[in-house]
Write an enzyme that holds these catalytic residues in place. Structure first.
Site, mmCIF file in Angstrom:
data_model
loop_
_atom_site.group_PDB
_atom_site.id
_atom_site.type_symbol
_atom_site.label_atom_id
_atom_site.label_comp_id
_atom_site.label_asym_id
_atom_site.label_seq_id
_atom_site.Cartn_x
_atom_site.Cartn_y
_atom_site.Cartn_z
ATOM 1 N N HIS A 30 21.868 53.926 46.904
ATOM 2 C CA HIS A 30 20.582 53.436 46.394
ATOM 3 C C HIS A 30 20.947 52.262 45.498
ATOM 4 O O HIS A 30 21.410 52.449 44.383
ATOM 5 C CB HIS A 30 19.876 54.565 45.626
ATOM 6 C CG HIS A 30 18.643 54.149 44.891
ATOM 7 N ND1 HIS A 30 17.517 54.945 44.820
ATOM 8 C CD2 HIS A 30 18.345 53.048 44.162
ATOM 9 C CE1 HIS A 30 16.595 54.352 44.086
ATOM 10 N NE2 HIS A 30 17.083 53.202 43.671
ATOM 11 N N ASP A 68 13.633 62.393 50.643
ATOM 12 C CA ASP A 68 13.601 62.042 49.219
ATOM 13 C C ASP A 68 12.801 63.100 48.470
ATOM 14 O O ASP A 68 11.910 62.807 47.673
ATOM 15 C CB ASP A 68 13.020 60.649 49.002
ATOM 16 C CG ASP A 68 13.541 59.975 47.733
ATOM 17 O OD1 ASP A 68 14.209 60.662 46.939
ATOM 18 O OD2 ASP A 68 13.284 58.782 47.532
ATOM 19 N N HIS A 101 16.568 54.637 51.890
ATOM 20 C CA HIS A 101 15.285 53.906 51.843
ATOM 21 C C HIS A 101 15.508 52.396 51.885
ATOM 22 O O HIS A 101 15.225 51.664 50.932
ATOM 23 C CB HIS A 101 14.424 54.302 50.644
ATOM 24 C CG HIS A 101 15.160 54.634 49.385
ATOM 25 N ND1 HIS A 101 15.972 53.744 48.750
ATOM 26 C CD2 HIS A 101 15.210 55.774 48.655
ATOM 27 C CE1 HIS A 101 16.489 54.312 47.675
ATOM 28 N NE2 HIS A 101 16.041 55.542 47.601
ATOM 29 N N HIS A 131 18.483 63.349 52.580
ATOM 30 C CA HIS A 131 18.100 62.787 51.279
ATOM 31 C C HIS A 131 17.368 63.854 50.465
ATOM 32 O O HIS A 131 16.160 63.786 50.254
ATOM 33 C CB HIS A 131 17.223 61.550 51.467
ATOM 34 C CG HIS A 131 17.115 60.702 50.241
ATOM 35 N ND1 HIS A 131 17.249 59.337 50.268
ATOM 36 C CD2 HIS A 131 16.896 61.019 48.941
ATOM 37 C CE1 HIS A 131 17.106 58.847 49.042
ATOM 38 N NE2 HIS A 131 16.879 59.865 48.219
ATOM 39 N N HIS A 133 16.907 65.846 46.962
ATOM 40 C CA HIS A 133 17.069 66.061 45.527
ATOM 41 C C HIS A 133 16.895 67.562 45.296
ATOM 42 O O HIS A 133 15.778 68.083 45.451
ATOM 43 C CB HIS A 133 15.994 65.312 44.733
ATOM 44 C CG HIS A 133 16.096 63.821 44.797
ATOM 45 N ND1 HIS A 133 16.475 63.052 43.716
ATOM 46 C CD2 HIS A 133 15.859 62.947 45.809
ATOM 47 C CE1 HIS A 133 16.460 61.769 44.055
ATOM 48 N NE2 HIS A 133 16.086 61.687 45.329
ATOM 49 N N HIS A 171 23.808 55.634 42.867
ATOM 50 C CA HIS A 171 22.390 55.426 42.553
ATOM 51 C C HIS A 171 22.266 54.440 41.405
ATOM 52 O O HIS A 171 23.014 54.510 40.428
ATOM 53 C CB HIS A 171 21.734 56.757 42.181
ATOM 54 C CG HIS A 171 20.239 56.715 42.198
ATOM 55 N ND1 HIS A 171 19.504 56.055 41.236
ATOM 56 C CD2 HIS A 171 19.332 57.255 43.053
ATOM 57 C CE1 HIS A 171 18.213 56.185 41.499
ATOM 58 N NE2 HIS A 171 18.084 56.910 42.598
ATOM 59 N N HIS A 221 11.508 58.217 38.184
ATOM 60 C CA HIS A 221 12.618 57.462 37.601
ATOM 61 C C HIS A 221 12.523 57.342 36.087
ATOM 62 O O HIS A 221 13.115 56.447 35.491
ATOM 63 C CB HIS A 221 12.744 56.096 38.278
ATOM 64 C CG HIS A 221 13.203 56.225 39.690
ATOM 65 N ND1 HIS A 221 14.504 56.485 40.023
ATOM 66 C CD2 HIS A 221 12.516 56.200 40.857
ATOM 67 C CE1 HIS A 221 14.613 56.587 41.341
ATOM 68 N NE2 HIS A 221 13.412 56.427 41.861
#
EC number: 3.5.1.5
Length: 567
Positions: A246, A360, A272, A134, A136, A219, A320
């Site tokens: 997600h 993450d 998650h 995971h 990014h 996502h 986010h």
């Protein structure tokens, strides 16, 4: 035969069968199950030691001996906790067993010759390099941070600090996939990229896999609709790649039942799965009960502590792209952070219902703490719940095997790379991490990547010996020059290999193909295959298994924490 005390033997050659070793400052203890080195025939390097010409070192040429031997190591892996020598040849694990000179020593499976280097494994624990699924890719420096924590394989997506990457693990479209493959070609870790799976046109997804993506990420910030889920899984079934999900926190396009219906009986990796990182509120956690869903956690909620809830709101707003002045954005954030489901998450890991851990990275998770936080959960669960029912003897071997599988073999199986990495087994890439037991899970002693030391703690470069302070992690020769391309892998889809993507992009690193992504199921998750009957109360968020509430108390003190990071 001359005998020495068990303590003297451990001091000289490391622990042997029946000895117990504490992991860092946790309450976890492992017991050596077997010793593959032969008493009286152990090999060890140094002045007056065994690995000398005509003694533990034979006369064979390089083709007949290993390139590297790790002597008397304590291997901790999903398959066992075993004392052994480890032989490495051509960057891969050659054998696990007894090293030495076959001309004069019995039962040698790892021949030592003139062409053999030695790493002292006495008193050290050896594990497989971690696999973080995971990522990014917000900045390339994550690779270095992950590596020094013990992670050697990173799977995810992104293009740098763009708003899309800050929130989602997607590398969208063939052009960006090509550029990221080129950019990652010299990073000192194995890498695979996920394309954007949010789309209802299969051709827009197929072209990303053909360009080099090894999977698709759906996502909610791009729209995790049932149509997008079905489309991505349809393409995945065609091209043997994994889909990571997600799901829809706001339940705008449907509830968890609608997402499960769109998935059908097709394998998917749910990120998650507790929900604080995102997913159907409040009951995405129930997905872990299904046989084709491979559930993972990200590390900000691991383990549950007195600070977990307070920390999450600000993290979520930033990651986010939410506005604290907009009431709807704040409500969205608050819907994801539920004390009850977070408290249940640790227990579900301990039961083996959650199968993977991940980071993450920089998007509500810490890239350098996957391994550390996994073991903190294991510690907390032993303290709160006691020994596992499966344990035999005065040790935590079964719990340790369960937790190490969460960041090694199970993520490798999930994403179709277990034939290359994820465990300490013959034939696999020699991505190995050596730990002093007192620093296990926190600060590695040596990191081996593709058979070469890639990073290690190193002292003053102008000192007369390697150890004087200041000591800190530095890149080693396995991370430099052309050598790094021989010590790492870029994972590609079968379609990308057939298209000659590596040649088109002039990639210098070795490549490997992902495979078996569509046949892996929850039952294949080693030590983590439980499929409980789980429910969540829509009003109170209470989590139950077979009608019984499950929860845990928040920790106010943790091991593997401040005392390890004073400097």
């Amino acid at each position: 035969m001359t005998e020495i005390s068990r303590q003297a033997y451990a001091d000289m050659f490391g622990p042997t069968t029946g000895d117990r070793v504490r992991l860092a400052d946790t309450e976890l203890w492992i017991e050596v199950e077997n010793d593959l080195t032969a008493y009286g025939e152990e090999v060890k390097f140094g002045g007056g030691k065994v690995i000398r010409d005509g003694m533990g070192q034979g006369q064979m040429r390089a083709r007949a001996c290993v390139d590297l031997v790790i002597t008397n190591a304590l291997i901790v892996d999903h398959w066992g906790i075993v004392k052994a020598d480890i032989g490495i040849k051509d960057g891969r694990i050659f054998a696990i067993g007894k090293a030495g000179n076959p001309d004069i020593q019995p039962n040698v499976t790892i021949p030592i010759g003139v062409g053999t280097e030695a790493i002292a494994g006495e008193g050290k624990i050896v594990t497989a390099g971690g696999v973080d699924t995971h990522i990014h890719w917000i900045c390339p420096q994550q690779a270095e941070e992950a590596l020094v924590s013990g992670v050697t394989t990173m799977i995810g997506g992104g293009t740098g600090p763009a708003a899309g990457t800050n929130a989602t693990t997607c590398t969208p479209g063939p052009w960006y996939i090509a550029r990221m493959l080129q950019a990652a070609d010299s990073l000192p870790v194995n890498i695979g990229f996920l394309g954007k799976g949010n789309g209802s046109n299969p051709d827009a997804l197929r072209e990303q896999i053909a360009a080099g993506a090894i999977g698709l990420k759906i996502h909610e910030d791009w729209g995790a609709t049932p149509a997008a889920i079905d489309c991505a899984l349809t393409v995945a079934e065609e091209m043997d790649i994994q889909v990571a999900l997600h799901s829809d926190t706001l339940n705008e396009s449907g509830f968890v039942e609608d997402t499960l219906a769109a998935i059908g009986d097709r394998t998917i990796h749910t990120f998650h799965t507790e929900g604080a990182g995102g997913g159907h509120a409040p009951d995405i956690i129930t997905a872990c009960a299904h046989p084709h869903i491979l559930p993972s956690s990200t590390n900000p909620t691991l383990p549950y502590t007195v600070n977990t809830i307070d920390e999450h709101l600000d993290m979520l707003m930033v990651c986010h792209h939410l506005d604290p002045d907009i009431a709807e954005d704040v409500a969205f954030a608050e819907s994801r952070i539920r004390r009850e489901t977070i408290a249940a998450e640790d227990v579900l890991h301990d039961l083996g219902a959650f199968s993977l851990t991940s980071s993450d990275s920089q998007a509500m998770g810490r890239v350098g703490e996957v391994i550390l936080r996994t073991w903190q959960v294991a510690h907390r669960m032993k303290v709160q719940r006691g020994p596992l029912a499966e344990e035999t003897g005065d040790n935590d071997n079964q719990r340790v095997k369960r937790y190490i599988a969460k960041y090694t073999i199970n993520p490798a199986l999930t994403h179709g790379i277990a034939h290359e990495v994820g465990s300490v087994e013959a034939g696999k890439l020699a991505d190995l991490v050596l730990w002093s037991p007192a620093f296990f899970g926190v600060k590695p002693a040596t990191l081996i990547k593709g058979g070469m030391i890639v990073c290690a703690p190193m002292g003053d470069i102008n000192a007369s010996i390697p150890t004087p302070q200041p000591v800190h992690y530095r890149p080693m020769f396995g991370a430099l020059g052309a050598a790094r391309h021989h010590c790492r892998l870029t994972f590609l889809s079968q379609a990308a290999v057939e298209n000659g993507i590596a040649q088109q992009l002039n990639l210098r690193s070795a490549t490997a193909v992902v495979k078996g992504c569509r046949t892996v199921k929850k039952a294949d998750m080693i030590h983590n295959s439980l499929q409980p009957n789980i429910t969540v109360d829509a009003q109170t968020y209470e989590v139950r298994i077979d009608g019984e509430p499950i929860t845990s108390e928040p920790a106010d003190v943790l091991p593997m924490a401040q005392r390890y990071f004073l400097f």
